[in-house]
Design a protein around this motif. Structure first.
Motif, PDB file in Angstrom:
ATOM      1  N   PHE A  47       0.850  -1.193   0.000  1.00  0.00           N
ATOM      2  CA  PHE A  47       0.000   0.000   0.000  1.00  0.00           C
ATOM      3  C   PHE A  47       0.887   1.245   0.000  1.00  0.00           C
ATOM      4  O   PHE A  47       0.728   2.143  -0.824  1.00  0.00           O
ATOM      5  N   ILE A  48       1.857   1.286   0.893  1.00  0.00           N
ATOM      6  CA  ILE A  48       2.754   2.436   1.023  1.00  0.00           C
ATOM      7  C   ILE A  48       3.569   2.628  -0.252  1.00  0.00           C
ATOM      8  O   ILE A  48       3.652   3.739  -0.782  1.00  0.00           O
ATOM      9  N   ARG A  49       4.131   1.548  -0.775  1.00  0.00           N
ATOM     10  CA  ARG A  49       4.935   1.649  -2.002  1.00  0.00           C
ATOM     11  C   ARG A  49       4.094   2.106  -3.186  1.00  0.00           C
ATOM     12  O   ARG A  49       4.542   2.898  -4.019  1.00  0.00           O
ATOM     13  N   SER A  50       2.878   1.595  -3.292  1.00  0.00           N
ATOM     14  CA  SER A  50       2.006   1.960  -4.404  1.00  0.00           C
ATOM     15  C   SER A  50       1.681   3.444  -4.387  1.00  0.00           C
ATOM     16  O   SER A  50       1.793   4.127  -5.403  1.00  0.00           O
ATOM     17  N   VAL A  51       1.295   3.950  -3.227  1.00  0.00           N
ATOM     18  CA  VAL A  51       0.977   5.377  -3.124  1.00  0.00           C
ATOM     19  C   VAL A  51       2.226   6.211  -3.393  1.00  0.00           C
ATOM     20  O   VAL A  51       2.184   7.192  -4.144  1.00  0.00           O
ATOM     21  N   ARG A  52       3.351   5.830  -2.812  1.00  0.00           N
ATOM     22  CA  ARG A  52       4.598   6.573  -2.972  1.00  0.00           C
ATOM     23  C   ARG A  52       5.002   6.665  -4.445  1.00  0.00           C
ATOM     24  O   ARG A  52       5.464   7.696  -4.905  1.00  0.00           O
ATOM     25  N   SER A  53       4.819   5.586  -5.189  1.00  0.00           N
ATOM     26  CA  SER A  53       5.259   5.579  -6.585  1.00  0.00           C
ATOM     27  C   SER A  53       4.321   6.358  -7.506  1.00  0.00           C
ATOM     28  O   SER A  53       4.737   6.822  -8.555  1.00  0.00           O
ATOM     29  N   LYS A  54       3.074   6.526  -7.113  1.00  0.00           N
ATOM     30  CA  LYS A  54       2.104   7.149  -8.004  1.00  0.00           C
ATOM     31  C   LYS A  54       1.797   8.607  -7.683  1.00  0.00           C
ATOM     32  O   LYS A  54       1.415   9.363  -8.582  1.00  0.00           O
ATOM     33  N   VAL A  55       1.906   9.000  -6.438  1.00  0.00           N
ATOM     34  CA  VAL A  55       1.642  10.395  -6.080  1.00  0.00           C
ATOM     35  C   VAL A  55       2.979  11.122  -6.135  1.00  0.00           C
ATOM     36  O   VAL A  55       3.819  10.984  -5.263  1.00  0.00           O
ATOM     37  N   THR A  56       3.146  11.869  -7.206  1.00  0.00           N
ATOM     38  CA  THR A  56       4.414  12.519  -7.510  1.00  0.00           C
ATOM     39  C   THR A  56       4.178  13.997  -7.816  1.00  0.00           C
ATOM     40  O   THR A  56       3.031  14.460  -7.832  1.00  0.00           O
ATOM     41  N   GLU A  57       5.239  14.699  -8.102  1.00  0.00           N
ATOM     42  CA  GLU A  57       5.157  16.120  -8.412  1.00  0.00           C
ATOM     43  C   GLU A  57       4.126  16.366  -9.524  1.00  0.00           C
ATOM     44  O   GLU A  57       4.096  15.659 -10.522  1.00  0.00           O
ATOM     45  N   GLY A  58       3.262  17.364  -9.311  1.00  0.00           N
ATOM     46  CA  GLY A  58       2.235  17.716 -10.284  1.00  0.00           C
ATOM     47  C   GLY A  58       0.922  16.987 -10.101  1.00  0.00           C
ATOM     48  O   GLY A  58      -0.015  17.193 -10.857  1.00  0.00           O
ATOM     49  N   THR A  59       0.842  16.122  -9.082  1.00  0.00           N
ATOM     50  CA  THR A  59      -0.381  15.349  -8.843  1.00  0.00           C
ATOM     51  C   THR A  59      -0.946  15.672  -7.462  1.00  0.00           C
ATOM     52  O   THR A  59      -0.360  16.437  -6.695  1.00  0.00           O
ATOM     53  N   SER A  60      -2.071  15.054  -7.146  1.00  0.00           N
ATOM     54  CA  SER A  60      -2.646  15.154  -5.809  1.00  0.00           C
ATOM     55  C   SER A  60      -3.324  13.835  -5.489  1.00  0.00           C
ATOM     56  O   SER A  60      -3.562  13.012  -6.374  1.00  0.00           O
ATOM     57  N   ALA A  61      -3.617  13.644  -4.211  1.00  0.00           N
ATOM     58  CA  ALA A  61      -4.291  12.414  -3.779  1.00  0.00           C
ATOM     59  C   ALA A  61      -5.282  12.739  -2.682  1.00  0.00           C
ATOM     60  O   ALA A  61      -5.055  13.634  -1.865  1.00  0.00           O
ATOM     61  N   LEU A  62      -6.362  11.997  -2.695  1.00  0.00           N
ATOM     62  CA  LEU A  62      -7.399  12.128  -1.685  1.00  0.00           C
ATOM     63  C   LEU A  62      -7.438  10.828  -0.895  1.00  0.00           C
ATOM     64  O   LEU A  62      -7.608   9.748  -1.462  1.00  0.00           O
ATOM     65  N   PHE A  63      -7.211  10.928   0.400  1.00  0.00           N
ATOM     66  CA  PHE A  63      -7.257   9.799   1.314  1.00  0.00           C
ATOM     67  C   PHE A  63      -8.585   9.891   2.049  1.00  0.00           C
ATOM     68  O   PHE A  63      -8.841  10.884   2.740  1.00  0.00           O
ATOM     69  N   LEU A  64      -9.413   8.868   1.914  1.00  0.00           N
ATOM     70  CA  LEU A  64     -10.741   8.876   2.502  1.00  0.00           C
ATOM     71  C   LEU A  64     -10.921   7.716   3.472  1.00  0.00           C
ATOM     72  O   LEU A  64     -10.552   6.589   3.153  1.00  0.00           O
ATOM     73  N   MET A  65     -11.522   7.989   4.621  1.00  0.00           N
ATOM     74  CA  MET A  65     -11.951   6.950   5.537  1.00  0.00           C
ATOM     75  C   MET A  65     -13.477   7.016   5.513  1.00  0.00           C
ATOM     76  O   MET A  65     -14.068   7.980   5.996  1.00  0.00           O
ATOM     77  N   THR A  66     -14.085   6.010   4.875  1.00  0.00           N
ATOM     78  CA  THR A  66     -15.531   6.031   4.656  1.00  0.00           C
ATOM     79  C   THR A  66     -16.166   4.700   5.012  1.00  0.00           C
ATOM     80  O   THR A  66     -15.483   3.688   5.187  1.00  0.00           O
TER      81      THR A  66
END
Length: 168
Positions: free
Chosen positions: A104-123
């Motif tokens: 999970f950590i590696r996947s997020v780290r590799s995909k959320v890079t400069e010029g992007t954004s991410a939304l973390f939701l607890m739902t």
């Protein structure tokens, strides 16, 4: 059970726009939004900016310490290297207990890079067809969750159907 989901956007402001949609769905009781955090990484910046949604409270809301530890593991730990290796092992082990694995950590780290954004939701308790309809047209990548493989595949399929559906 609450679900932690991470959505990646190809723009630095995409996560904020999506959060407004999710908050509206929550007000309409189409999804229970327990907590959320945004990571924005504008072009030209060396590291991302993180922000926890502060106006939520209750049993499902996570502490700032949780978000700080999670974002530290994802975005800032590679900077420190092996100096904090033993401590990290303990932290990542405790995160795995709540469905946040090294993958999970590696996947997020590799995909959320400069010029992007991410939304973390607890739902929880999402009315999937209504949520999918509300996010139709948004360009995002569903990159991680703490769901089982089968549950995650089912959720990915719902969003894939919505993306493939013709606009009327």
């Amino acid at each position: 059970m609450a679900t932690l989901t991470v959505l990646k956007f190809d723009t630095a402001d995409g996560a904020e726009k999506a959060l407004r949609v999710i908050e509206d769905l929550s007000k309409r009781q189409l999804i229970n939004l327990h907590d959320a955090a945004i990571v924005t990484w504008p072009e030209g910046k060396k590291k991302p900016k993180t922000e926890q949604l502060h106006n939520l409270s209750g049993a499902g809301a996570l502490s700032g310490a949780f978000w700080g530890m999670l974002f530290g593991l994802i975005f800032f730990v590679p900077i420190f290297g092996l100096v904090v290796g033993a401590t990290l092992g303990a932290l990542t082990g405790s995160m795995a207990d709540v469905g946040i694995s090294d993958d999970f950590i590696r996947s997020v780290r590799s995909k959320v890079t400069e010029g992007t954004s991410a939304l973390f939701l607890m739902t929880s308790a999402a009315v999937q067809d209504k949520v999918a309809e509300a996010v139709r047209g948004m360009k995002f990548e569903f990159i991680a969750s703490n769901l089982s493989k089968e549950e995650e595949d089912k959720l990915r399929a719902v969003f894939a159907e919505e993306e493939a559906a013709p606009a009327y």
